[in-house]
Design a protein around this motif. Structure first.
Motif, mmCIF file in Angstrom:
data_model
loop_
_atom_site.group_PDB
_atom_site.id
_atom_site.type_symbol
_atom_site.label_atom_id
_atom_site.label_comp_id
_atom_site.label_asym_id
_atom_site.label_seq_id
_atom_site.Cartn_x
_atom_site.Cartn_y
_atom_site.Cartn_z
ATOM 1 N N VAL A 49 0.842 -1.188 0.000
ATOM 2 C CA VAL A 49 0.000 0.000 0.000
ATOM 3 C C VAL A 49 0.879 1.239 0.000
ATOM 4 O O VAL A 49 1.932 1.274 0.640
ATOM 5 C CB VAL A 49 -0.947 0.039 1.216
ATOM 6 C CG1 VAL A 49 -1.944 -1.098 1.157
ATOM 7 C CG2 VAL A 49 -0.191 0.012 2.528
ATOM 8 N N THR A 50 0.473 2.234 -0.749
ATOM 9 C CA THR A 50 1.107 3.546 -0.732
ATOM 10 C C THR A 50 0.000 4.587 -0.669
ATOM 11 O O THR A 50 -1.162 4.284 -0.960
ATOM 12 C CB THR A 50 1.976 3.789 -1.983
ATOM 13 O OG1 THR A 50 1.146 3.702 -3.152
ATOM 14 C CG2 THR A 50 3.092 2.760 -2.077
ATOM 15 N N SER A 51 0.352 5.802 -0.298
ATOM 16 C CA SER A 51 -0.699 6.820 -0.201
ATOM 17 C C SER A 51 -0.122 8.204 -0.320
ATOM 18 O O SER A 51 1.069 8.438 -0.066
ATOM 19 C CB SER A 51 -1.442 6.688 1.141
ATOM 20 O OG SER A 51 -0.612 7.090 2.210
ATOM 21 N N ASP A 52 -0.963 9.141 -0.732
ATOM 22 C CA ASP A 52 -0.747 10.545 -0.440
ATOM 23 C C ASP A 52 -1.915 10.967 0.437
ATOM 24 O O ASP A 52 -2.668 10.119 0.920
ATOM 25 C CB ASP A 52 -0.602 11.390 -1.715
ATOM 26 C CG ASP A 52 -1.829 11.335 -2.616
ATOM 27 O OD1 ASP A 52 -2.955 11.117 -2.092
ATOM 28 O OD2 ASP A 52 -1.688 11.516 -3.834
ATOM 29 N N SER A 53 -2.084 12.249 0.667
ATOM 30 C CA SER A 53 -3.095 12.675 1.631
ATOM 31 C C SER A 53 -4.511 12.357 1.185
ATOM 32 O O SER A 53 -5.389 12.171 2.025
ATOM 33 C CB SER A 53 -2.973 14.173 1.900
ATOM 34 O OG SER A 53 -3.197 14.906 0.706
ATOM 35 N N ARG A 54 -4.729 12.257 -0.119
ATOM 36 C CA ARG A 54 -6.093 12.096 -0.631
ATOM 37 C C ARG A 54 -6.390 10.717 -1.213
ATOM 38 O O ARG A 54 -7.546 10.388 -1.423
ATOM 39 C CB ARG A 54 -6.377 13.140 -1.715
ATOM 40 C CG ARG A 54 -6.377 14.587 -1.233
ATOM 41 C CD ARG A 54 -7.511 14.824 -0.244
ATOM 42 N NE ARG A 54 -7.590 16.222 0.166
ATOM 43 C CZ ARG A 54 -8.310 17.142 -0.445
ATOM 44 N NH1 ARG A 54 -9.011 16.833 -1.504
ATOM 45 N NH2 ARG A 54 -8.327 18.376 0.011
ATOM 46 N N VAL A 55 -5.380 9.916 -1.511
ATOM 47 C CA VAL A 55 -5.605 8.657 -2.216
ATOM 48 C C VAL A 55 -4.741 7.544 -1.614
ATOM 49 O O VAL A 55 -3.538 7.722 -1.427
ATOM 50 C CB VAL A 55 -5.296 8.790 -3.716
ATOM 51 C CG1 VAL A 55 -5.421 7.445 -4.433
ATOM 52 C CG2 VAL A 55 -6.231 9.808 -4.367
ATOM 53 N N LEU A 56 -5.386 6.417 -1.337
ATOM 54 C CA LEU A 56 -4.695 5.186 -0.971
ATOM 55 C C LEU A 56 -4.572 4.333 -2.225
ATOM 56 O O LEU A 56 -5.557 4.113 -2.933
ATOM 57 C CB LEU A 56 -5.488 4.425 0.092
ATOM 58 C CG LEU A 56 -5.002 3.015 0.423
ATOM 59 C CD1 LEU A 56 -3.735 3.068 1.252
ATOM 60 C CD2 LEU A 56 -6.085 2.203 1.123
ATOM 61 N N THR A 57 -3.373 3.839 -2.505
ATOM 62 C CA THR A 57 -3.147 2.956 -3.643
ATOM 63 C C THR A 57 -2.775 1.579 -3.119
ATOM 64 O O THR A 57 -1.840 1.434 -2.335
ATOM 65 C CB THR A 57 -2.031 3.489 -4.558
ATOM 66 O OG1 THR A 57 -2.399 4.785 -5.033
ATOM 67 C CG2 THR A 57 -1.815 2.564 -5.742
ATOM 68 N N VAL A 58 -3.535 0.585 -3.549
ATOM 69 C CA VAL A 58 -3.331 -0.800 -3.119
ATOM 70 C C VAL A 58 -2.857 -1.614 -4.312
ATOM 71 O O VAL A 58 -3.511 -1.625 -5.367
ATOM 72 C CB VAL A 58 -4.639 -1.401 -2.553
ATOM 73 C CG1 VAL A 58 -4.459 -2.885 -2.239
ATOM 74 C CG2 VAL A 58 -5.095 -0.637 -1.316
ATOM 75 N N THR A 59 -1.724 -2.276 -4.158
ATOM 76 C CA THR A 59 -1.232 -3.207 -5.172
ATOM 77 C C THR A 59 -1.465 -4.619 -4.652
ATOM 78 O O THR A 59 -1.009 -4.974 -3.554
ATOM 79 C CB THR A 59 0.263 -2.990 -5.456
ATOM 80 O OG1 THR A 59 0.473 -1.634 -5.876
ATOM 81 C CG2 THR A 59 0.744 -3.930 -6.553
ATOM 82 N N TRP A 60 -2.197 -5.411 -5.434
ATOM 83 C CA TRP A 60 -2.561 -6.766 -5.038
ATOM 84 C C TRP A 60 -1.528 -7.753 -5.563
ATOM 85 O O TRP A 60 -0.785 -7.459 -6.513
ATOM 86 C CB TRP A 60 -3.950 -7.114 -5.580
ATOM 87 C CG TRP A 60 -5.020 -6.163 -5.154
ATOM 88 C CD1 TRP A 60 -5.382 -5.005 -5.785
ATOM 89 C CD2 TRP A 60 -5.849 -6.266 -3.995
ATOM 90 N NE1 TRP A 60 -6.394 -4.379 -5.100
ATOM 91 C CE2 TRP A 60 -6.708 -5.131 -3.987
ATOM 92 C CE3 TRP A 60 -5.962 -7.202 -2.971
ATOM 93 C CZ2 TRP A 60 -7.653 -4.922 -3.000
ATOM 94 C CZ3 TRP A 60 -6.919 -6.995 -1.982
ATOM 95 C CH2 TRP A 60 -7.748 -5.865 -1.995
ATOM 96 N N GLN A 61 -1.502 -8.933 -4.972
ATOM 97 C CA GLN A 61 -0.496 -9.920 -5.349
ATOM 98 C C GLN A 61 -0.694 -10.456 -6.762
ATOM 99 O O GLN A 61 0.237 -11.036 -7.332
ATOM 100 C CB GLN A 61 -0.484 -11.069 -4.334
ATOM 101 C CG GLN A 61 0.094 -10.664 -2.990
ATOM 102 C CD GLN A 61 0.267 -11.823 -2.033
ATOM 103 O OE1 GLN A 61 -0.111 -12.961 -2.335
ATOM 104 N NE2 GLN A 61 0.836 -11.542 -0.866
ATOM 105 N N ASP A 62 -1.880 -10.252 -7.333
ATOM 106 C CA ASP A 62 -2.076 -10.665 -8.727
ATOM 107 C C ASP A 62 -1.788 -9.535 -9.705
ATOM 108 O O ASP A 62 -2.034 -9.669 -10.909
ATOM 109 C CB ASP A 62 -3.488 -11.200 -8.943
ATOM 110 C CG ASP A 62 -4.573 -10.141 -8.720
ATOM 111 O OD1 ASP A 62 -4.236 -9.012 -8.302
ATOM 112 O OD2 ASP A 62 -5.763 -10.449 -8.950
ATOM 113 N N GLY A 63 -1.279 -8.406 -9.200
ATOM 114 C CA GLY A 63 -0.895 -7.298 -10.067
ATOM 115 C C GLY A 63 -1.914 -6.199 -10.205
ATOM 116 O O GLY A 63 -1.595 -5.121 -10.729
#
Length: 432
Positions: A49-63
């Motif tokens: 998981v990565t984020s900035d103040s407004r958005v969480l970005t989730v990278t799943w194990q299937d890409g």
């Protein structure tokens, strides 16, 4: 003087925060609850998981990569500041927050859940990975897609309704796998084709209610909760005679005409009286292809539907063909014997009747008609806002014909189908 309330602004200036999944050791923990009563298997785990103040970005194990807005995450948290834990209904009012909710930190905890610190509250929130995956709006093709893809159909000499053996259905326990083995394919046929036939049910009066209530609450109308379809003296509907009935939907005279109709055969020994079903969506699609102007007219002109009986006076105005916001077929209101005088713009009257006659011509074509004879113990369930049903005349003194009927709503089918899917997920988790 009036007190002023500060509301969060979507355009407020914020500092950017970017964090990646933390590998710091944490005490063992279970997956967090979800803001609903459902069960969400973790079919694919989160890689990062990565984020900035407004958005969480989730990278799943299937890409797959999924993005979630901070305000969406704050409103859909499962903690007791957001939902009532007893009801799972939301109690959070976003406008009461001090400022626009932002992500101060994001990490994966040891259970595989996403843990966020939300500012300015400095509140820690955890999100179930199975729930996040199931509600990935960033990768959702069509959030309004039906539960089961709609499939139009034609009739013909060799056609028959989707048919299931229901001889043991009434003895199965409610919410049991045995009940689901009949109910789930039945509801799938209803959602896909608008029609299903259950065979082998008991023929005792009232059996219909016990079956229908396994789908949802029965809708009462001026014909009662359960109604008997058989020839009788002094009828208040053509259905209660032995004459032929043309293709129609029931109760188009209502603001919301019933979404589902059930007809259960208790007796049938008469000569004639064959049932006829037509897919109203298939007929409408044919009209759209063969006479686009007539189709357009019938989606716009509001016809008057009236049931002016001795003790009731139901009237409603609606197009015969109703489209949803995406231009897809939503319902048909076709019942010639329940149409009142057309009340529309003077210049539209002739075109409206020309379109009506084009539709009526299609309804007579044998390619659309699915014909069958009710056998005692048959229960036919169909979408009353999509399918048209009809009946051949029968000889009233040649035997006995007795159907019991009732109405439900489309919502009940969708809700019950979702519940069956939920129970499957629960069983898959308990078996894991």
């Amino acid at each position: 003087m009036h007190a002023q309330t500060s509301r969060p602004s979507a355009n407020s200036s914020t500092s950017s925060v970017s964090t990646t999944a933390s590998s710091a050791a944490t005490p063992p923990s279970a997956l967090p609850p979800t803001p609903d009563y459902d069960s969400w298997p973790v079919a694919v785990a989160i890689a990062e998981v990565t984020s900035d103040s407004r958005v969480l970005t989730v990278t799943w194990q299937d890409g797959r990569v999924s993005r979630y807005h901070s305000v969406w995450l704050r409103e859909n948290a499962a903690d007791d500041s957001t939902i009532n834990p007893a009801t799972r209904e939301r109690i959070l009012d976003l406008s009461c927050l001090e400022a626009w909710p932002q992500i101060a930190a994001a990490r994966l905890d040891d259970s595989g859940a996403v843990e966020l610190i939300m500012s300015p509250e400095q509140r820690t929130l955890r999100f179930h990975p199975g729930w996040l995956r199931a509600h990935d709006y960033d990768n959702c093709e069509d959030p309004l897609a039906p539960l089961v893809a709609v499939e139009t159909w034609l009739g013909g000499a060799d056609s028959a309704p989707d048919t299931l053996d229901a001889s043991t259905f009434t003895t199965t326990a409610i919410d049991s796998p045995e009940e689901a083995s009949t109910l789930e394919p039945a509801l799938e046929s209803l959602l896909r084709k608008g029609l299903v036939r259950l065979r082998g049910l008991p023929t005792e009066p009232g059996t219909l209610a016990s079956v229908a209530e396994r789908i949802g609450p029965v809708r009462a109308t001026n014909f009662g909760t359960l109604f008997d379809v058989r020839a009788k003296p002094d009828p208040d509907s053509n259905a209660y005679t032995s004459i032929a009935l043309p293709p129609h939907v029931d109760l188009p005279t209502r603001e919301y005409h019933p979404g589902l109709q059930c007809l259960h055969c208790l007796e049938n020994s008469v000569a004639g009286g064959q049932a006829v079903m037509l897919d109203g969506f298939a007929v409408a699609d044919a009209l759209r292809q063969e006479d686009p102007e007539a189709f357009s007219t019938l989606t716009q002109v509001h016809w008057r539907y009236a049931n002016t009986a001795k003790t009731t006076d139901y009237v409603w105005h609606s197009p015969m063909i109703v489209l949803d916001d995406q231009g897809q077929l939503s319902e048909v209101r076709i019942a010639d014997f329940l149409r009142g005088p057309l009340m529309t713009d003077f210049d539209l009257v002739e075109e409206a009747y020309r379109a009506l006659m084009a539709l009526q011509g299609l309804l007579r074509q044998s390619r659309f008609a699915l014909r069958f004879t009710y056998a005692p113990g048959d229960l036919v369930i169909f979408d009353n806002r999509r399918l048209l049903h009809a009946r051949d005349a029968f000889e009233g003194d040649s035997g006995h014909r007795w159907l019991q009927g009732c109405y439900l709503e489309r919502d009940e089918v969708r809700s019950r189908y979702r519940m069956l899917q939920r129970r499957q997920r629960e069983r898959s988790l308990s078996d894991a």
